[in-house]
Design a protein around this motif. Structure first.
Motif, mmCIF file in Angstrom:
data_model
loop_
_atom_site.group_PDB
_atom_site.id
_atom_site.type_symbol
_atom_site.label_atom_id
_atom_site.label_comp_id
_atom_site.label_asym_id
_atom_site.label_seq_id
_atom_site.Cartn_x
_atom_site.Cartn_y
_atom_site.Cartn_z
ATOM 1 N N SER A 169 17.651 8.925 16.036
ATOM 2 C CA SER A 169 16.980 9.985 16.784
ATOM 3 C C SER A 169 17.583 10.103 18.182
ATOM 4 C CB SER A 169 15.490 9.685 16.888
ATOM 5 O OG SER A 169 15.272 8.521 17.670
ATOM 6 N N GLN A 170 17.337 11.225 18.819
ATOM 7 C CA GLN A 170 17.829 11.421 20.184
ATOM 8 C C GLN A 170 17.238 10.373 21.129
ATOM 9 O OE1 GLN A 170 17.067 15.444 21.396
ATOM 10 N NE2 GLN A 170 18.557 16.320 19.986
ATOM 11 N N LYS A 171 15.992 10.034 20.899
ATOM 12 C CA LYS A 171 15.327 9.034 21.744
ATOM 13 C C LYS A 171 16.010 7.682 21.609
ATOM 14 C CE LYS A 171 10.717 7.106 22.628
ATOM 15 N NZ LYS A 171 9.294 7.128 22.190
ATOM 16 N N ASP A 227 19.863 5.715 10.053
ATOM 17 C CA ASP A 227 20.499 4.422 9.789
ATOM 18 C C ASP A 227 19.560 3.305 10.259
ATOM 19 O OD1 ASP A 227 22.077 2.191 9.571
ATOM 20 O OD2 ASP A 227 23.856 3.108 10.464
ATOM 21 N N PRO A 228 19.082 2.437 9.344
ATOM 22 C CA PRO A 228 18.141 1.372 9.750
ATOM 23 C C PRO A 228 18.732 0.389 10.756
ATOM 24 C CG PRO A 228 18.908 1.043 7.491
ATOM 25 C CD PRO A 228 19.379 2.395 7.910
ATOM 26 N N GLU A 229 20.053 0.367 10.880
ATOM 27 C CA GLU A 229 20.693 -0.539 11.839
ATOM 28 C C GLU A 229 20.256 -0.238 13.272
ATOM 29 O OE1 GLU A 229 25.203 -1.544 13.487
ATOM 30 O OE2 GLU A 229 24.943 -0.577 11.517
ATOM 31 N N TYR A 230 19.894 1.023 13.529
ATOM 32 C CA TYR A 230 19.521 1.419 14.887
ATOM 33 C C TYR A 230 18.008 1.394 15.109
ATOM 34 C CZ TYR A 230 24.321 3.097 15.240
ATOM 35 O OH TYR A 230 25.690 3.173 15.267
ATOM 36 N N LEU A 231 17.229 0.991 14.096
ATOM 37 C CA LEU A 231 15.776 0.989 14.227
ATOM 38 C C LEU A 231 15.283 -0.379 14.674
ATOM 39 C CD1 LEU A 231 14.682 2.971 11.039
ATOM 40 C CD2 LEU A 231 15.013 3.828 13.347
ATOM 41 N N GLU A 232 14.520 -0.408 15.742
ATOM 42 C CA GLU A 232 13.877 -1.634 16.197
ATOM 43 C C GLU A 232 12.468 -1.698 15.616
ATOM 44 O OE1 GLU A 232 13.888 -1.727 20.400
ATOM 45 O OE2 GLU A 232 16.070 -1.585 20.591
ATOM 46 N N ASN A 233 12.065 -2.873 15.176
ATOM 47 C CA ASN A 233 10.742 -3.058 14.569
ATOM 48 C C ASN A 233 10.545 -2.051 13.432
ATOM 49 O OD1 ASN A 233 10.152 -5.041 16.562
ATOM 50 N ND2 ASN A 233 9.539 -3.408 17.984
ATOM 51 N N ASP A 234 11.485 -2.096 12.491
ATOM 52 C CA ASP A 234 11.504 -1.132 11.392
ATOM 53 C C ASP A 234 10.178 -1.081 10.636
ATOM 54 O OD1 ASP A 234 12.168 0.586 9.413
ATOM 55 O OD2 ASP A 234 13.697 -0.652 8.475
ATOM 56 N N SER A 235 9.578 -2.221 10.401
ATOM 57 C CA SER A 235 8.354 -2.275 9.604
ATOM 58 C C SER A 235 7.174 -1.615 10.298
ATOM 59 C CB SER A 235 8.012 -3.735 9.277
ATOM 60 O OG SER A 235 7.820 -4.474 10.475
ATOM 61 N N GLU A 236 7.226 -1.511 11.615
ATOM 62 C CA GLU A 236 6.104 -0.939 12.360
ATOM 63 C C GLU A 236 6.227 0.575 12.551
ATOM 64 O OE1 GLU A 236 5.766 -2.993 16.029
ATOM 65 O OE2 GLU A 236 5.584 -4.985 15.106
ATOM 66 N N ILE A 237 7.375 1.139 12.204
ATOM 67 C CA ILE A 237 7.580 2.579 12.383
ATOM 68 C C ILE A 237 6.984 3.322 11.196
ATOM 69 C CG2 ILE A 237 9.286 4.413 12.646
ATOM 70 C CD1 ILE A 237 11.164 2.368 13.875
ATOM 71 N N PRO A 238 6.072 4.246 11.411
ATOM 72 C CA PRO A 238 5.445 4.968 10.291
ATOM 73 C C PRO A 238 6.454 5.848 9.562
ATOM 74 C CG PRO A 238 4.782 5.927 12.391
ATOM 75 C CD PRO A 238 5.549 4.690 12.719
ATOM 76 N N SER A 239 6.177 6.071 8.283
ATOM 77 C CA SER A 239 7.057 6.937 7.499
ATOM 78 C C SER A 239 6.939 8.380 7.987
ATOM 79 C CB SER A 239 6.684 6.859 6.017
ATOM 80 O OG SER A 239 5.337 7.250 5.837
ATOM 81 N N LEU A 240 7.992 9.155 7.780
ATOM 82 C CA LEU A 240 8.066 10.564 8.170
ATOM 83 C C LEU A 240 7.863 10.765 9.668
ATOM 84 C CD1 LEU A 240 6.041 12.265 5.260
ATOM 85 C CD2 LEU A 240 8.437 11.598 5.313
ATOM 86 N N SER A 241 8.164 9.750 10.475
ATOM 87 C CA SER A 241 8.049 9.880 11.930
ATOM 88 C C SER A 241 9.389 10.285 12.519
ATOM 89 C CB SER A 241 7.584 8.565 12.550
ATOM 90 O OG SER A 241 8.558 7.550 12.362
ATOM 91 N N GLU A 242 9.374 10.723 13.776
ATOM 92 C CA GLU A 242 10.605 11.184 14.427
ATOM 93 C C GLU A 242 11.597 10.051 14.641
ATOM 94 O OE1 GLU A 242 9.747 13.222 18.010
ATOM 95 O OE2 GLU A 242 8.755 14.916 17.028
#
Length: 745
Positions: A725-727, A620-635
């Motif tokens: 993610s768990q993290k 869920d992108p709502e829980y992602l911080e700095n979405d644009s900086e997170i690489p694709s297929l990452s944990e």
């Protein structure tokens, strides 16, 4: 006679009567059909029930002198000729250091060219005493001067012929020998087999072996033994006959229980894990009732032989590297390109733990700590249970270590048993292999001299080295198309649709950009269920517009009736294409790249293999911080959906062969697991692999209470797994906890 007393007259008459009676009995026995086969092999010459003639069966002219060690007679029956007997003939029967013949009833015949002897006047009734004794008689009459050893075997035994040959060459064959696992009968039969205190018998299941002298001495008395049976067990009666007329029992040796191994675990034995000490140290293994498991056993031992060859190759690489280092100036091998080609500098290094030296911190190889659990820095959860593959790997290593330790245990009069691993460390070295440091608790048992049993601890430093890469083209040109034909195969994409108009627009745009504009060989079938949330007219117009712009492509909309069912949608879509077409089932929430098509073509093989790709599912992108900086297929962005089987490629005829989709399943879910289970149970192979070109875009999941309990549980499992993610969840929990504590203050 007048001067002879009445007592002497009576005694003399009794003797004369006994002689006459015995002579008459012998004449009658000679005429009895039971013993009509007790002649030379000529009595079998009219038997031509099998495709292999008896004259061909007894011919040994093709055998060299070193191949005249052992004759094996396999006792079987008509109903097992094309199952168990054929499996033996195709596996270990090909490597006998001598000759193998199958013995069955007089009317037996086979559609395969088996070396078969139908025994005259013998049927397949149980118990098979007559069949067993006449088989031994045939061995004696036709081969007594040609082989050193003679073995009677069942048709459900596996024999490691190379080990048996090594064993027999270590035993004096010029003396009477009767070798096998000694038996006295089971508990229910104990004391009821008429065995004397010093008598036993060789159990027939794992095989009994007679030396030439033993067979020669016992054969003249087979008629007597067959007429004086005390039990229904033919192996007991053979043992009794050998004991009475040869004067030797079956080998009284504890070691024979492991060499001629018989399991009392029922018909399920040898159907599970094969890497056990019982299997590894056995020469014969009994019983294997189901022929497929005999082929499996044969394949397993070939695998062990392959491992030995690879280990020997590694030792040769090490010798080459050592010689090259000693003779650097003389260039002993001349062509250094050849040396580099075989990676001698890597494969030739001795198995030490400090082969690799990191240049920086990022290259440092980390160790995982194991005890009852595994502690790993590479895992989000630092402490977790050992996975099944990890437990299997560790147990395999331990078993190999124990085999090395006990290799010379017999000569040293001791044996060391494994108890448990107290703790250990594991790491994977990508260049060299897997490293282990194990602290093991063992039991030392000395059985020669001063006997003792004491616990000991030992550290083992091990490396399971990688061997040279090997490439093999496993393509049968008669049944599998060429690589060029594979790459030209059209892929028929089938997608169910129920609502989700915006997702459908994104899906069609993805299909257009990646496949249609680039001229890829695809068809598309959208199986549409009308929904109250979306306008069906707009849905149809979107697809019609795409068809207008790409008239060369088969893009069709199939309208389905009734309540939505993904299983029904996929089944309807599959039947819209020919039985020989390649199908790819997908959802509107999926985004594909161009490489997916080639992986589908290569990994889906008609009548052989089905491809179930593991999809990357976004959080869920709502829980992602700095979405644009997170690489694709990452944990942090998502996870590999190991539990999902909904995306699959399969040939239509294979789908029909396994039974298709279960159309009684309503709504989303469960139909994919059902199909996966059907494929696993079939003769098709399942290929399961992570595919980076298939991404499941996040969308909110609504689990209807109207779903069945199992579907509802699956739905909630997918919903919760797709949050974050768990993290990320740990950060949220800790942040809320700190806010809560601050508010309390």
């Amino acid at each position: 006679m007048a001067g002879i007393s009445p007592v002497w007259r009576l005694l003399f008459g009794a003797i004369i009567g006994f002689i006459i009676t015995t002579k008459l009995r012998y004449i009658l026995l000679q005429k009895s059909p039971c013993f009509a086969t007790f002649g030379k092999s000529a009595s079998f010459q009219n038997q031509s029930h099998s495709e292999t003639l008896i004259e061909d069966v007894v011919n040994i002219s093709e055998l060299s002198e070193d191949k005249k060690l052992l004759f094996i007679g396999v006792m079987t029956a008509q109903k097992y000729l094309e199952t168990r007997a054929l499996a033996i003939h195709n596996t270990w029967g090909q490597t006998v250091p001598g000759k193998l013949i199958f013995f069955s009833s007089s009317t037996s015949k086979s559609n395969f060219p088996l070396p078969l002897v139908p025994l005259k006047n013998v049927d397949d009734s149980y118990p098979p005493q007559k069949k067993s004794f006449l088989m031994l008689k045939f061995m004696h009459d036709n081969f007594i001067d040609d082989f050193e050893w003679f073995m009677r075997a069942d048709d459900d035994v596996y024999i490691r012929t190379e080990l048996l040959e090594k064993f027999l060459r270590s035993v004096n064959s010029s003396k009477p020998q009767f070798i096998g696992q000694a038996g006295l009968g089971n508990k229910a039969e104990f004391g009821q087999l008429s065995l004397q205190p010093d008598e036993n018998f060789c159990m027939g299941g794992p095989g009994m072996i007679l030396s030439r002298d033993t067979l020669r001495l016992v054969i003249p008395h087979i008629r007597y033994c067959l007429k004086n049976l005390y039990s229904t067990h033919e192996d007991v009666e053979v043992g009794r006959c050998v004991r009475k007329f040869v004067g030797i029992p079956c080998t009284w040796s504890y070691e024979m229980q492991s060499i001629f191994y018989h399991s009392f675990s029922g018909e399920e034995v040898f159907t599970g894990r094969l890497k056990t000490k019982e299997i590894h140290r056995a020469i014969t293994l009994h019983p294997i009732k189901q022929p497929p498991y005999l082929y499996r056993m044969h394949s397993y031992f070939h695998g062990l032989h392959t491992q030995d060859l690879r280990y020997n190759a590694l030792n040769l690489y090490r010798d080459i590297l050592e010689m090259e280092n000693l003779l650097q100036d003389t260039k002993p091998f001349g062509n250094n390109d050849l040396i580099n080609h075989y990676n001698i500098s890597i494969l030739g290094m001795k198995p030490v733990l400090n082969k690799f030296f990191p240049v920086n911190r990022d290259e440092t190889l980390t160790w995982d700590f194991i005890s009852k659990h595994i502690f790993s820095i590479s895992s989000i959860n630092p402490k977790k249970r050992l996975e099944a593959y990890q437990q299997l790997a560790v147990s395999d290593v331990v078993m190999e270590v124990m085999e090395i330790i006990n290799k010379y245990s017999k000569q040293r009069g001791r044996v060391i048993d494994f108890k448990e691993i107290l703790y250990g460390y594991i790491r994977e070295n990508p260049l060299f292999g897997v490293d282990y440091i194990l602290d093991m608790l063992l039991t030392y048992r000395k059985y020669r001299g001063k006997k003792m049993t004491v616990p000991v601890r030992r550290h083992a430093y091990l490396q399971k080295a990688f061997s040279q890469l090997e490439f093999k083209e496993d393509i049968n040109q008669n049944s599998v198309p060429s690589l060029t034909d594979m790459m030209n195969t059209k892929i028929n994409i089938i997608v169910p649709l129920y609502g989700r108009l915006e997702n459908f627009k994104r899906f069609l745009n993805n299909i257009e950009v990646v496949f249609l504009k680039t001229g890829e060989k695809v068809h598309l079938a959208v199986v549409y269920f009308e929904s109250e949330q979306d306008d069906s007219t707009e849905t149809k117009m979107i697809l019609e517009d795409l068809k207008r712009r790409y008239p060369a492509y088969d893009l069709r909309l199939i309208e389905a009736k009734g309540p939505f069912s993904r299983a029904v949608a996929l089944e309807v879509g599959a039947k819209a294409f020919s039985p020989y077409s390649l199908l790819f089932f997908v959802d509107v929430d999926i985004v594909l790249d161009v490489g997916v098509l080639n992986r589908i073509r290569l990994n889906t093989i008609k009548s052989k293999q089905v491809y179930f790709p593991v999809v990357f599912s976004e959080y869920d992108p709502e829980y992602l911080e700095n979405d644009s900086e997170i690489p694709s297929l990452s944990e942090e962005r998502g996870y590999w959906r190991q539990f999902g089987y909904g995306i699959v490629s399969i040939y239509n005829e294979d789908l029909r062969q396994v039974g298709g989709f279960d159309t009684s399943i309503r709504g989303w879910g469960k139909e994919d697991v059902d199909l996966y289970s059907k494929v696993v149970r079939s003769n098709l192979t399942v290929l399961r692999a992570a595919d980076p070109g298939i991404v499941h875009v996040f969308h909110p999941i609504t689990c209807s209470p109207e779903l069945e309990d199992s579907q509802y549980e699956m739905c909630w499992g997918s919903k919760l797994s797709s949050l974050a993610s768990q993290k990320t969840l740990a950060k949220i929990i800790l942040s809320n906890k700190q806010k809560y504590l601050s508010s309390r203050e």
